[in-house]
Write a protein that holds these residues in place. Structure first.
Motif, mmCIF file in Angstrom:
data_model
loop_
_atom_site.group_PDB
_atom_site.id
_atom_site.type_symbol
_atom_site.label_atom_id
_atom_site.label_comp_id
_atom_site.label_asym_id
_atom_site.label_seq_id
_atom_site.Cartn_x
_atom_site.Cartn_y
_atom_site.Cartn_z
ATOM 1 N N LEU A 52 -8.134 -3.021 1.896
ATOM 2 C CA LEU A 52 -8.570 -1.681 2.092
ATOM 3 C C LEU A 52 -7.307 -0.512 1.766
ATOM 4 C CD1 LEU A 52 -10.742 0.679 2.800
ATOM 5 C CD2 LEU A 52 -10.219 0.018 5.096
ATOM 6 N N CYS A 53 -6.427 -0.761 2.474
ATOM 7 C CA CYS A 53 -5.188 0.026 2.513
ATOM 8 C C CYS A 53 -4.548 -0.071 1.128
ATOM 9 C CB CYS A 53 -4.194 -0.427 3.627
ATOM 10 S SG CYS A 53 -4.557 -0.096 5.194
ATOM 11 N N CYS A 54 -4.479 -1.104 0.439
ATOM 12 C CA CYS A 54 -4.088 -0.934 -1.115
ATOM 13 C C CYS A 54 -4.982 -0.263 -1.962
ATOM 14 C CB CYS A 54 -3.737 -2.521 -1.614
ATOM 15 S SG CYS A 54 -2.380 -3.457 -0.844
ATOM 16 N N ALA A 55 -6.241 -0.374 -1.899
ATOM 17 C CA ALA A 55 -7.020 0.342 -2.789
ATOM 18 C C ALA A 55 -6.834 1.835 -2.489
ATOM 19 C CB ALA A 55 -8.409 0.077 -2.479
ATOM 20 N N THR A 56 -6.837 2.105 -0.944
ATOM 21 C CA THR A 56 -6.678 3.443 -0.808
ATOM 22 C C THR A 56 -5.365 4.111 -1.410
ATOM 23 O OG1 THR A 56 -7.970 3.163 1.339
ATOM 24 C CG2 THR A 56 -6.484 5.401 1.285
ATOM 25 N N GLY A 57 -4.029 3.297 -1.197
ATOM 26 C CA GLY A 57 -2.863 3.811 -1.634
ATOM 27 C C GLY A 57 -2.932 3.880 -3.031
ATOM 28 N N LEU A 58 -3.416 3.144 -3.817
ATOM 29 C CA LEU A 58 -3.401 3.085 -5.304
ATOM 30 C C LEU A 58 -4.167 4.416 -5.588
ATOM 31 C CD1 LEU A 58 -2.834 1.805 -8.029
ATOM 32 C CD2 LEU A 58 -5.152 0.510 -7.885
ATOM 33 N N ALA A 59 -5.469 4.766 -5.168
ATOM 34 C CA ALA A 59 -6.239 5.648 -5.410
ATOM 35 C C ALA A 59 -5.410 6.960 -5.268
ATOM 36 C CB ALA A 59 -7.459 5.738 -4.887
ATOM 37 N N TYR A 60 -4.866 7.278 -4.176
ATOM 38 C CA TYR A 60 -4.280 8.613 -3.653
ATOM 39 C C TYR A 60 -2.817 8.594 -4.339
ATOM 40 C CZ TYR A 60 -1.157 11.397 -0.693
ATOM 41 O OH TYR A 60 -0.539 12.393 -0.344
ATOM 42 N N GLY A 61 -2.288 7.645 -4.808
ATOM 43 C CA GLY A 61 -0.851 7.671 -5.467
ATOM 44 C C GLY A 61 -1.237 8.301 -6.853
ATOM 45 N N GLN A 62 -2.285 7.812 -7.472
ATOM 46 C CA GLN A 62 -2.507 8.189 -8.834
ATOM 47 C C GLN A 62 -3.097 9.538 -8.979
ATOM 48 O OE1 GLN A 62 -0.999 6.326 -11.403
ATOM 49 N NE2 GLN A 62 -0.226 5.318 -9.640
ATOM 50 N N ALA A 99 0.849 -1.369 -0.080
ATOM 51 C CA ALA A 99 -0.161 0.022 0.028
ATOM 52 C C ALA A 99 0.817 1.087 -0.051
ATOM 53 C CB ALA A 99 -0.824 -0.120 1.288
ATOM 54 N N GLY A 100 1.885 1.362 0.700
ATOM 55 C CA GLY A 100 2.712 2.547 0.922
ATOM 56 C C GLY A 100 3.465 2.474 -0.538
ATOM 57 N N CYS A 101 3.884 1.531 -1.181
ATOM 58 C CA CYS A 101 4.441 1.517 -2.487
ATOM 59 C C CYS A 101 3.625 2.321 -3.592
ATOM 60 C CB CYS A 101 5.199 0.531 -3.185
ATOM 61 S SG CYS A 101 6.534 -0.272 -2.107
ATOM 62 N N LEU A 102 2.163 1.856 -3.415
ATOM 63 C CA LEU A 102 1.123 2.213 -4.483
ATOM 64 C C LEU A 102 0.849 3.766 -4.152
ATOM 65 C CD1 LEU A 102 -1.254 -0.974 -4.172
ATOM 66 C CD2 LEU A 102 0.358 -0.304 -6.308
ATOM 67 N N ALA A 103 0.709 4.113 -2.914
ATOM 68 C CA ALA A 103 0.557 5.435 -2.667
ATOM 69 C C ALA A 103 1.529 6.098 -3.113
ATOM 70 C CB ALA A 103 0.310 5.842 -1.172
ATOM 71 N N ALA A 104 2.732 5.968 -3.081
ATOM 72 C CA ALA A 104 4.034 6.624 -3.410
ATOM 73 C C ALA A 104 4.367 6.651 -5.019
ATOM 74 C CB ALA A 104 5.252 6.281 -2.972
ATOM 75 N N GLY A 105 3.202 5.924 -5.740
ATOM 76 C CA GLY A 105 3.302 6.112 -7.138
ATOM 77 C C GLY A 105 4.156 4.841 -7.669
ATOM 78 N N GLN A 106 5.018 3.956 -6.879
ATOM 79 C CA GLN A 106 5.750 2.777 -7.295
ATOM 80 C C GLN A 106 4.793 1.547 -7.799
ATOM 81 O OE1 GLN A 106 9.060 3.497 -7.646
ATOM 82 N NE2 GLN A 106 8.660 5.638 -7.120
ATOM 83 N N LEU A 107 4.465 1.707 -8.833
ATOM 84 C CA LEU A 107 3.183 0.685 -9.209
ATOM 85 C C LEU A 107 3.979 -0.814 -9.062
ATOM 86 C CD1 LEU A 107 1.440 2.436 -11.799
ATOM 87 C CD2 LEU A 107 0.882 2.129 -9.474
ATOM 88 N N ALA A 108 5.134 -0.926 -10.025
ATOM 89 C CA ALA A 108 5.635 -2.165 -10.152
ATOM 90 C C ALA A 108 6.128 -2.734 -8.632
ATOM 91 C CB ALA A 108 7.019 -2.401 -10.814
#
Length: 306
Positions: free
Chosen positions: A111-121, A59-68
Motif C-alpha cells: 500500500l505504501c509503495c503504491a501510494t509513494g509511486l503515484a504521489y512521486g510521479q 516507498a520513501g524513495c518512490l515518493a521522492a522520485g528515486q525510481l531505481a
C-alpha cells in the motif's frame, strides 16, 4: 548450535511457488537464510520487521522520485521477507503471531509503495494518470486478497458437503449393493440365447481426440512446471508487484504506465481464469445442502411449518 547446509535451506522452500520467486529471489534468499541461520540468532519476527523497514524506505524513495533506488529496496524487502519463512521452518521457530505480522507487513509495504509511486510521479509531472495508476494497483491488490480466501471457502464447503454425503464402506461380511440377491440379475436360458433381467448400461462416450490431446499437453506442462517448483498460474500477485515496483521503475518513468497497464490486464485475466476454474469445480460436484430447519420447537405430532 547446529550447522545447516544449503540443501537444508532449499528443503524449506515451498513445494511450488511463483516463477519470479523461484528464479529471481530464492537463489539469493536461500543463501541469505543460510548465513542468518548459521551465524546469528535473529528471530523470524525480527527479519519480518526489517523487511517492513526496507519496504518503507522503498516507498520513501518512490515518493521522492528515486525510481531505481525504490526498485532495489523493494526487491531487497521482498527477498528478506522470503528469508523469515525459511528461518522459521529451518529452526522450527515460527509462531502464529509471526504469520499475522508477515501478512500485515506485506499489505503495508504494498500500500505504501503504491501510494509513494503515484504521489512521486504526480508531483514530478502533474499527470493525473499516475494517481489512477496508484489507485488501480491498490484496488487490484485488495481484490486479490479478498477473493482468494473466499474461493478457498467455496472449495472447502463443497468438499466437506460431498464428504458428508459419501456412504460408509460396507463391512467385511456385508454384500455390496450390486451383490444383493434381491437385485442380482438372473439370466434366463432360452436355448443358446441368454437374456438378463435388466438392460446393459450404455458405455460412456469418449471425449474427442483433440480434447484428450489438449489435456495430455496441459498435464505435461504442469509436470514440467512442478519439477521446477513453479506454479501453474504464471501471473500471480508476486509477479504483479515485481512488474510494478521493480521492473517498471528500473526501466524509467516512461515505462511505468505501459508496464503497469500490461501486467494489470494479465493479472485480471489470471484472476478471471481462477474464478472460471472455481465455477467448473462447483459444477462438477453436487449442490451444497442447506441446513434443515430445527424441529425442536415444532408442535408434537405436527409439522414445523404449521
Amino acid at each position: 548450535m547446529r550447522t545447516y547446509s544449503l540443501d537444508d535451506v532449499y528443503a524449506t522452500c515451498k513445494r511450488r511457488d511463483s516463477w519470479w520467486t523461484v528464479y529471481f529471489v530464492d537463489p539469493v534468499a536461500c543463501r541469505a537464510a543460510l548465513l542468518v541461520g548459521n551465524r546469528t540468532n535473529i528471530t523470524p519476527n525480527a527479519i519480518t520487521v526489517f523487511s517492513l523497514v526496507l519496504g518503507m524506505a522503498s516507498a520513501g524513495c518512490l515518493a521522492a522520485g528515486q525510481l531505481a533506488a525504490g526498485a532495489v529496496l523493494f526487491y531487497l524487502s521482498f527477498m528478506v521477507d522470503c528469508v523469515d519463512g525459511k528461518i522459521a521452518r529451518l529452526k522450527g521457530t515460527g509462531t502464529p503471531f509471526g504469520l499475522w505480522l508477515d501478512f500485515m507487513g506485506d499489505r503495508i509495504r504494498e500500500l505504501c509503495c503504491a501510494t509513494g509511486l503515484a504521489y512521486g510521479q504526480y508531483a514530478a509531472t502533474g499527470n493525473v494518470d499516475f494517481i489512477v495508476l496508484g489507485v488501480a494497483v491498490v484496488v487490484l491488490d485488495l481484490f486479490r486478497y479478498v477473493n482468494a480466501p473466499q474461493m478457498k471457502r467455496v472449495r472447502d464447503a463443497i468438499r466437506e458437503a460431498n464428504a458428508a454425503r459419501t456412504p460408509p464402506s460396507p463391512g467385511p461380511h456385508e454384500p455390496l449393493p450390486h451383490q444383493s440377491f434381491s437385485h442380482s440379475p438372473v439370466p434366463h436360458q432360452l436355448g443358446a440365447l441368454t437374456v438378463r433381467s435388466h438392460p446393459v448400461a450404455a458405455q460412456p462416450s469418449r471425449p474427442p481426440r483433440s480434447r484428450k490431446s489438449r489435456r495430455r499437453l496441459l498435464r505435461r506442462f504442469n509436470k514440467a512446471l512442478a519439477r521446477r517448483r513453479v506454479r501453474t498460474h504464471l501471473i500471480s500477485g508476486i509477479e504483479f508487484h515485481a512488474a510494478v515496483f521493480v521492473i517498471a521503475p528500473l526501466l524509467g518513468q516512461a515505462a511505468l504506465i505501459p508496464v503497469t497497464s500490461v501486467i494489470s490486464v494479465l493479472f485480471v485475466a489470471n484472476e478471471i481464469f481462477l474464478i472460471y476454474r472455481m465455477w467448473l469445480f462447483t459444477r462438477s460436484y453436487s449442490a451444497v445442502p442447506k441446513p434443515e430447519k430445527s424441529r425442536e420447537h415444532a408442535p408434537i405430532g405436527g409439522s414445523p411449518n404449521v
